[in-house]
Design an enzyme around this catalytic site. Structure first.
Site, short mmCIF file in Angstrom:
data_model
loop_
_atom_site.label_atom_id
_atom_site.label_comp_id
_atom_site.label_asym_id
_atom_site.label_seq_id
_atom_site.Cartn_x
_atom_site.Cartn_y
_atom_site.Cartn_z
N HIS A 211 44.17 -46.34 84.44
CA HIS A 211 44.78 -45.59 85.15
C HIS A 211 46.00 -45.60 85.18
O HIS A 211 47.26 -44.77 85.24
CB HIS A 211 43.77 -44.92 86.63
CG HIS A 211 42.28 -44.11 85.82
ND1 HIS A 211 41.49 -45.20 85.42
CD2 HIS A 211 41.66 -43.41 86.03
CE1 HIS A 211 40.32 -44.27 85.09
NE2 HIS A 211 40.41 -43.34 85.66
N HIS A 251 38.02 -49.93 91.58
CA HIS A 251 38.78 -50.77 91.06
C HIS A 251 38.87 -52.29 92.24
O HIS A 251 39.06 -51.55 93.15
CB HIS A 251 40.28 -50.68 90.73
CG HIS A 251 40.06 -50.13 89.14
ND1 HIS A 251 39.74 -51.48 87.99
CD2 HIS A 251 39.96 -49.08 88.16
CE1 HIS A 251 39.94 -50.97 86.73
NE2 HIS A 251 39.48 -49.44 86.87
N ASP A 255 42.73 -55.45 90.08
CA ASP A 255 43.20 -54.66 88.44
C ASP A 255 44.45 -53.30 88.86
O ASP A 255 45.00 -53.43 87.85
CB ASP A 255 41.71 -54.13 88.65
CG ASP A 255 40.52 -55.16 89.20
OD1 ASP A 255 40.64 -55.95 88.55
OD2 ASP A 255 39.56 -54.33 89.38
#
Length: 296
Positions: A211, A251, A255
């Site tokens: 993302h 996450h 990350d």
């Protein structure tokens, strides 16, 4: 006055210091000139002689060329004032060296400690107590993923600029390799949603955040095309989605951080790939033109 030429050696002078413009450990000679200011001797041989004398009288080549031997208090003050960012990172290295060697490591039986989870604990409690709000935010995040995917695809399909698309291909391939190589445990407090991307509560790689990396690639392309307002809009949404991902425990902080770095890295690699491809194409065309001229 005698007709013989009188040899004079120009005085030694130090090169400009790249730090403060004053001096370095390097030594040069302007040259050898006669009375009429004409150069009559090579520079390199005289430099070698001077260097040999310096080495003989200064304790060897190592001490005569050591950069720190020329440092002064003025240099230190100059670096601290004008290069404070590297100084700040140097202090960070020393601080975290102490932290690394003294902190208590997380035991294997415990969940990983994450500072981002601590910072978003309040948001996590709100989302845990309000599943509908969690679903709405997940849907909005999925729309953002669709927006960045559409933009990256259109830069190639519509505008004919493949760099962002190539960067995304590089990024997601590397993410798949790393994510499969080290499969981190899903946080126990994870708050899933059927409308969150990937849709349907399916499994996904935790390391690293696609993302965030995808949004970074789209934002960098926007800035490159001087679409600064759109880039700022994407950056704000990227920050908000990062907070949401930490709040839902989707996450880890690492990350998110690596996702930002991955977006920057693979955008740069895609740019280098484009330059390499264009250079190869130009060389191929030049080679074909040369062959055609020889045949004709």
């Amino acid at each position: 006055m005698s007709d013989a030429v009188t040899k004079t050696v120009a005085p030694l002078r130090r090169k400009a210091n790249p730090i403060n413009g004053k001096h370095t450990n390097g030594v040069t000679i302007d040259g050898i000139f006669d009375d009429h200011n004409r150069q009559i001797g090579p520079i390199n041989s005289q430099m070698e002689d001077i260097a040999q004398k310096t080495d003989d009288g200064g304790g060897g080549e190592w001490t005569s060329k050591a950069s720190f031997m020329t440092w002064t208090m003025h240099d230190i003050i100059y670096v601290a004032r004008h290069h404070w960012i590297p100084c700040l990172f140097a202090a960070g290295v020393m601080f975290f060296t102490v932290v690394e060697y003294t902190f208590q490591m997380t035991p294997a039986s415990s969940q990983p400690f994450d500072l981002g989870f601590v910072a978003t604990r309040y948001l996590h409690n709100i989302l845990a107590s309000s599943p509908n709000l969690n679903t709405v935010l997940a849907a909005l995040n999925t729309i953002l993923v669709g927006m960045q995917t559409t933009y990256i695809g259109c830069t190639w399909a519509v505008e004919g600029r493949p760099r962002a698309t190539i960067a995304a291909l590089f990024m997601f391939t590397c993410r798949g390799i790393l994510g499969y190589s080290t499969q981190l445990p899903r946080p126990q407090e994870f708050l899933g949603s059927g409308v969150d991307y990937p849709v349907g509560n399916v499994s996904f790689f935790l390391f690293y955040s696609g993302h965030v990396a995808g949004s970074m690639i789209a934002s960098l392309d926007m800035k490159r095309m001087q679409r600064f307002r759109l880039a700022m809009f994407f950056d704000i949404l990227n920050v908000l989605q990062s907070i949401r991902l930490l709040g839902t425990r989707g996450h880890y902080t690492i990350d998110i951080a690596v996702g930002v770095g991955a977006g920057i890295l693979f955008d740069s690699l895609a740019g280098k790939y484009e330059e390499m491809s264009k250079r190869h194409l130009r060389n191929t065309r030049c080679s074909l033109i040369s062959k055609d001229s020889l045949v004709t």
